[in-house]
Scaffold this motif. Structure first.
Motif, PDB file in Angstrom:
ATOM      1  N   ASP A  66       3.556  13.920  64.355  1.00  0.00           N
ATOM      2  CA  ASP A  66       3.179  13.533  65.095  1.00  0.00           C
ATOM      3  C   ASP A  66       2.439  14.663  65.173  1.00  0.00           C
ATOM      4  O   ASP A  66       0.776  14.364  66.109  1.00  0.00           O
ATOM      5  CB  ASP A  66       3.867  13.821  66.156  1.00  0.00           C
ATOM      6  CG  ASP A  66       5.359  13.132  66.950  1.00  0.00           C
ATOM      7  OD1 ASP A  66       4.541  12.037  66.354  1.00  0.00           O
ATOM      8  OD2 ASP A  66       6.153  12.952  67.542  1.00  0.00           O
ATOM      9  N   GLN A  81       9.814  14.573  62.606  1.00  0.00           N
ATOM     10  CA  GLN A  81       9.031  13.701  63.865  1.00  0.00           C
ATOM     11  C   GLN A  81       7.655  14.475  63.964  1.00  0.00           C
ATOM     12  O   GLN A  81       6.674  14.325  64.918  1.00  0.00           O
ATOM     13  CB  GLN A  81       9.822  13.687  64.681  1.00  0.00           C
ATOM     14  CG  GLN A  81       9.398  12.681  66.116  1.00  0.00           C
ATOM     15  CD  GLN A  81       8.686  11.446  65.535  1.00  0.00           C
ATOM     16  OE1 GLN A  81       8.810  10.593  64.851  1.00  0.00           O
ATOM     17  NE2 GLN A  81       7.785  11.595  66.048  1.00  0.00           N
ATOM     18  N   PHE A  82       8.324  16.186  64.307  1.00  0.00           N
ATOM     19  CA  PHE A  82       6.696  17.065  65.233  1.00  0.00           C
ATOM     20  C   PHE A  82       5.854  17.137  63.922  1.00  0.00           C
ATOM     21  O   PHE A  82       4.603  17.293  64.205  1.00  0.00           O
ATOM     22  CB  PHE A  82       8.019  18.590  65.049  1.00  0.00           C
ATOM     23  CG  PHE A  82       7.084  19.627  65.682  1.00  0.00           C
ATOM     24  CD1 PHE A  82       6.620  19.483  66.954  1.00  0.00           C
ATOM     25  CD2 PHE A  82       5.664  20.465  64.403  1.00  0.00           C
ATOM     26  CE1 PHE A  82       5.024  20.972  67.217  1.00  0.00           C
ATOM     27  CE2 PHE A  82       5.099  21.287  65.056  1.00  0.00           C
ATOM     28  CZ  PHE A  82       4.946  21.659  66.241  1.00  0.00           C
ATOM     29  N   MET A 109      13.874  16.268  69.029  1.00  0.00           N
ATOM     30  CA  MET A 109      12.402  15.662  68.318  1.00  0.00           C
ATOM     31  C   MET A 109      12.937  16.705  66.784  1.00  0.00           C
ATOM     32  O   MET A 109      13.140  18.260  66.900  1.00  0.00           O
ATOM     33  CB  MET A 109      11.396  16.694  68.892  1.00  0.00           C
ATOM     34  CG  MET A 109       9.930  16.187  67.698  1.00  0.00           C
ATOM     35  SD  MET A 109       8.043  16.276  67.784  1.00  0.00           S
ATOM     36  CE  MET A 109       8.483  15.679  69.693  1.00  0.00           C
TER      37      MET A 109
END
Length: 182
Positions: free
Chosen positions: A9, A5-6, A1
Motif C-alpha cells: 500500500d 500489505q503495508f 494488516m
C-alpha cells in the motif's frame, strides 16, 4: 494488516516517486518491522503503530513536492506542491488554496498592469491611425511616460514575483511540517 500489505500500500501511494526512492523508503519501513519484531510485537501491531500507509505516502509526497518546488520554483512544481499540500487534509484546502489564489491574483494583476502600461503608446498610434485629426503630441508624451512607468513596474513585479514565490514555498513547507506534526 501484515507487513507485505503495508509495504505494498505504501509503494502504491508513492507511485510518483522514482523506483529507487520508493525502494529506499520501503527499506526504511521494512526496518521498522524488523525492530518491532525484535521488541516482540506482531506485524499487525507494528502496522497499526506506524499508521495508514496511504497517509504516510501523502505526507512523503507532499514533502517531496515542496522540496522540489523549493529547489526549482517552476509553475508546474509549485502547482504540484500546492496539490500535494491540499491532499494532506480538508483544512489544507482553505489554508493552502486560499493564499495560493490570492498570490496568483496579486501577481497576475501586477503583470497585467505593467504590460498594459508598456503597450500604451500603441493605443495612441492606433488612435492616430483611426482618427487622423485627433493626434496630439501631449498624448504621445504621456503614453511614453506611462510606458516607462510600466517598465519600472515590470522590473518591480519580477522581483516581487520571485520573493512571493519563495515566501509561498516556505509557507507550503511550514504547512506540510505542521500537518505532519513536526
Amino acid at each position: 494488516m501484515n507487513k507485505e500489505q503495508f509495504l505494498r500500500d505504501l509503494d502504491d501511494a508513492l507511485k510518483p516517486l522514482s523506483a529507487e526512492e520508493r525502494e529506499d523508503i520501503r527499506r526504511d519501513y521494512d526496518e521498522h518491522f524488523v525492530l518491532g519484531k525484535e521488541e516482540g510485537k506482531t506485524e499487525a501491531e507494528i502496522a497499526e503503530a506506524l499508521g495508514s500507509p496511504r497517509k504516510i505516502g501523502k505526507e512523503i509526497l507532499a514533502v517531496y513536492q515542496v522540496e522540489k518546488a523549493q529547489s526549482k520554483a517552476s509553475t508546474g512544481n509549485i502547482l504540484r506542491a500546492v496539490w500535494a499540500g491540499i491532499g494532506l487534509g480538508f483544512l489544507n484546502l482553505i489554508l493552502v488554496l486560499g493564499p495560493f489564489i490570492a498570490l496568483v491574483a496579486v501577481l497576475a494583476s501586477g503583470w497585467i498592469a505593467a504590460g498594459s502600461f508598456v503597450l500604451s503608446p500603441l493605443l495612441v498610434l492606433v488612435n492616430a491611425i483611426l482618427y487622423p485629426g485627433t493626434f496630439e503630441w501631449f498624448d504621445l508624451f504621456v503614453s511614453v511616460a506611462t510606458a516607462g512607468f510600466g517598465l519600472l513596474l515590470g522590473i518591480f513585479m519580477y522581483f516581487l514575483s520571485k520573493g512571493l514565490v519563495w515566501m509561498f514555498v516556505r509557507y507550503l513547507k511550514w504547512n506540510v511540517n505542521l500537518v505532519r506534526g513536526g
